[in-house]
Design an enzyme around this catalytic site. Structure first.
Site, short mmCIF file in Angstrom:
data_model
loop_
_atom_site.label_atom_id
_atom_site.label_comp_id
_atom_site.label_asym_id
_atom_site.label_seq_id
_atom_site.Cartn_x
_atom_site.Cartn_y
_atom_site.Cartn_z
N GLY A 15 6.75 2.57 14.32
CA GLY A 15 5.85 3.23 13.47
C GLY A 15 5.78 2.86 11.98
O GLY A 15 6.83 2.43 11.59
N ASP A 114 15.94 1.46 15.05
CA ASP A 114 16.92 0.69 15.86
C ASP A 114 16.55 0.03 16.99
O ASP A 114 16.93 -1.20 17.50
CB ASP A 114 17.97 1.92 16.19
CG ASP A 114 17.18 2.90 17.16
OD1 ASP A 114 16.10 3.29 16.81
OD2 ASP A 114 17.93 3.20 18.25
N THR A 140 12.56 4.20 8.69
CA THR A 140 11.80 5.33 9.40
C THR A 140 11.74 6.40 8.62
O THR A 140 12.45 6.75 7.57
CB THR A 140 12.69 5.93 10.45
OG1 THR A 140 12.45 7.00 11.11
CG2 THR A 140 14.37 5.92 10.06
N ILE A 141 10.78 7.28 8.52
CA ILE A 141 10.52 8.55 7.57
C ILE A 141 11.30 9.30 8.10
O ILE A 141 11.56 10.54 7.30
CB ILE A 141 9.17 8.59 7.42
CG1 ILE A 141 8.39 9.28 8.91
CG2 ILE A 141 8.23 7.47 6.79
CD1 ILE A 141 7.14 9.74 8.71
N ASP A 142 11.87 9.35 9.29
CA ASP A 142 12.91 10.37 9.80
C ASP A 142 13.99 10.57 9.35
O ASP A 142 14.91 11.55 9.36
CB ASP A 142 13.15 10.03 11.17
CG ASP A 142 11.73 10.21 12.06
OD1 ASP A 142 10.85 10.59 11.45
OD2 ASP A 142 11.89 9.77 13.35
N ARG A 188 12.09 12.66 15.28
CA ARG A 188 12.28 12.38 16.79
C ARG A 188 13.42 13.20 16.97
O ARG A 188 13.50 14.03 17.98
CB ARG A 188 12.30 11.14 17.21
CG ARG A 188 12.75 10.83 18.40
CD ARG A 188 12.67 9.51 19.04
NE ARG A 188 11.30 9.07 19.09
CZ ARG A 188 10.36 9.32 19.74
NH1 ARG A 188 10.60 10.30 20.73
NH2 ARG A 188 9.21 8.95 19.84
N GLU A 309 -0.49 11.02 8.59
CA GLU A 309 -0.71 10.88 7.29
C GLU A 309 0.24 10.62 6.42
O GLU A 309 -0.09 10.29 5.05
CB GLU A 309 -1.69 12.14 6.81
CG GLU A 309 -0.87 13.43 6.87
CD GLU A 309 -0.99 14.31 8.28
OE1 GLU A 309 -1.45 15.35 8.12
OE2 GLU A 309 -0.46 13.57 9.13
N ARG A 311 2.66 8.32 7.06
CA ARG A 311 3.32 7.11 7.42
C ARG A 311 2.90 5.93 6.56
O ARG A 311 3.52 5.02 6.17
CB ARG A 311 3.03 6.61 8.70
CG ARG A 311 3.76 7.79 9.60
CD ARG A 311 3.79 7.33 11.09
NE ARG A 311 2.48 6.85 11.73
CZ ARG A 311 2.51 6.30 12.78
NH1 ARG A 311 3.50 6.12 13.62
NH2 ARG A 311 1.23 5.56 13.20
#
Length: 426
Positions: A15, A114, A140-142, A188, A309, A311
């Site tokens: 993403g 990953d 990753t924004i996570d 996630r 919105e 990302r």
């Protein structure tokens, strides 16, 4: 001896995240100064997996100074991205190798999480070490990759900042037209983004998977944690509020809970085998259940998702600088003979870390960095929430007040909700 310029190939996988263009620009501009040729593969591994060199060439662009010099300000990625996964079969991996060889790619830079890094390393493992070198920039924004302590993944700061603005507006809305917003935030496996947005905005409640003590989460427990918070605020005359939920709660739910969320069917998955958390409609399912319980009290509840919105927002200054340094670090790593490595920043310096050193031996995947629920940061975030705590249940006057708001006896309220203090950490 060949004087042909080395070719650097760049692709993005997974993403989008704010700052992708910054890495592309940082790496490209440095490589061009070295006299390299730089190409971008459109949509990640999608066309490389076909093994059709002509198709790949049609979906490859030359990255020049004029194309990349100002893109670091922009969200998104000029070379697009996808979740195409060459690790699904040896044939797909060989297709990628064939295309990389045909385009004479000497240096292969992937920007992704990953899965993207694993795919690149897997492809390179079937090629001569002097034939191609692979470096990845973690994205990753996570914020759930195992980077050095206190170092975020790029894009996280931008996503958190924009998320804070959105939730702040929802908090004003919730008070102006009294209702509760249940905000489902991306993440996630980890709750970094949800917690970061909630703490920054002052949301009244935030639930993340890491705070649950058991290995599996029950849907009923999540419902009751929110329900008790709503009743506590109602007892103080506040029939409105905002609750932020990490979508990763779904990843940790029991099979029974998953079947409930997905309409009594097996959860759908993406090409990498991950459950499609967006399809679970966590916030909507919770809203529907809570309305059944609280509708008679005049409580209004609206579900809201925050994710896509965030990302492709234009990166904040922190991420703009960070990603340029990562792009530089990738080329520097190539120059120093590194391969199968991720570029990280530690103590103000960018450096390569071998990919294998980040793997979890039990799963063979990159370790997930979870929120440390014993940290001061988590405790600070939690103390400002409206949860019912153990101390609250010891306060008989408060219990009576909250129970009355829910049209229950203190005994019934305690019996229904007090066990939740043993479900999550305090």
């Amino acid at each position: 001896m060949s004087t042909e310029a080395p070719v650097l190939g760049i692709l993005c996988g997974g993403g989008p995240a704010p700052g992708l263009n910054g890495v592309i620009a940082g790496a490209t501009l440095y490589a061009l100064r070295l006299g390299w040729k730089v190409i971008g593969f459109m949509e990640g591994f999608k066309y490389l997996c076909t093994g059709d060199v002509d198709v790949v060439k049609a979906h490859t662009i030359d990255l020049t100074y004029d194309i990349v010099s100002r893109i670091h300000f922009q969200g998104g990625t000029i070379i697009q991205t996808s979740r195409a996964n060459p690790r699904k079969s040896p044939e797909l991996q060989e297709n990628v190798r064939k295309c990389l060889r045909a385009l004479k790619v000497r240096y292969f830079l992937t920007i992704g999480g990953d899965d993207t890094a694993s795919s690149a390393v897997s492809v390179a493992s079937g090629m001569n070490g002097n034939e191609i070198s692979v470096i990845s920039c973690p994205k990753t924004i996570d914020n759930d990759l195992p980077l050095p302590a206190d170092q975020s993944t790029f894009g996280f700061h931008t996503a958190r900042s924009l998320g804070m603005e959105i939730i702040r507006n929802l908090m004003v809305d919730s008070k102006s037209a009294p209702r509760w917003f249940l905000v489902e935030a991306m993440g996630r496996s980890a709750g970094h983004l949800a917690l970061g947005m909630a703490e920054a905005s002052g949301a009244h409640l935030c639930l993340i998977p890491e705070e649950f003590k058991q290995d599996e989460i029950e849907f009923e427990d999540v419902v009751e944690l929110v329900e008790a918070t709503i009743l506590k605020r109602l007892a103080y005359g506040k029939n409105y509020g905002v609750c932020v939920l990490a979508e990763g709660l779904v990843s940790k739910m029991s099979k029974k809970a998953l079947y409930k969320l997905f309409g009594n069917r097996e959860p759908p998955t993406d090409p990498h085998g991950h459950i499609l958390l967006d399809d679970a409609e966590l916030a909507r399912s919770l809203s529907e259940e809570l309305l059944k319980r609280l509708g008679n009290l005049g409580i209004r509840i609206t579900p809201k998702k925050i994710g896509y919105e965030l990302r492709c927002a234009d990166p904040v200054a922190f991420d703009a600088v960070y990603t340029r340094e990562l792009g530089y670090g990738a080329i520097d790593a190539f120059l120093n003979g590194h391969s199968a490595a991720l570029i990280v920043r530690e103590n103000g310096q960018v450096k390569p870390v071998q990919f294998k050193d980040l793997l979890d031996p039990a799963t063979g995947r990159v370790r997930t960095r979870l929120v440390d629920v014993t940290s001061q940061s988590f405790k600070v975030a939690r103390v400002y929430m409206w949860r019912m705590s153990k101390k609250d249940y010891e306060n008989k006057d408060l219990v009576a007040r909250v129970a009355a708001a829910g049209k229950m006896t203190p005994e019934a309220f305690t019996e229904k909700f007090a066990h939740l203090t043993d479900v999550v950490v305090e």
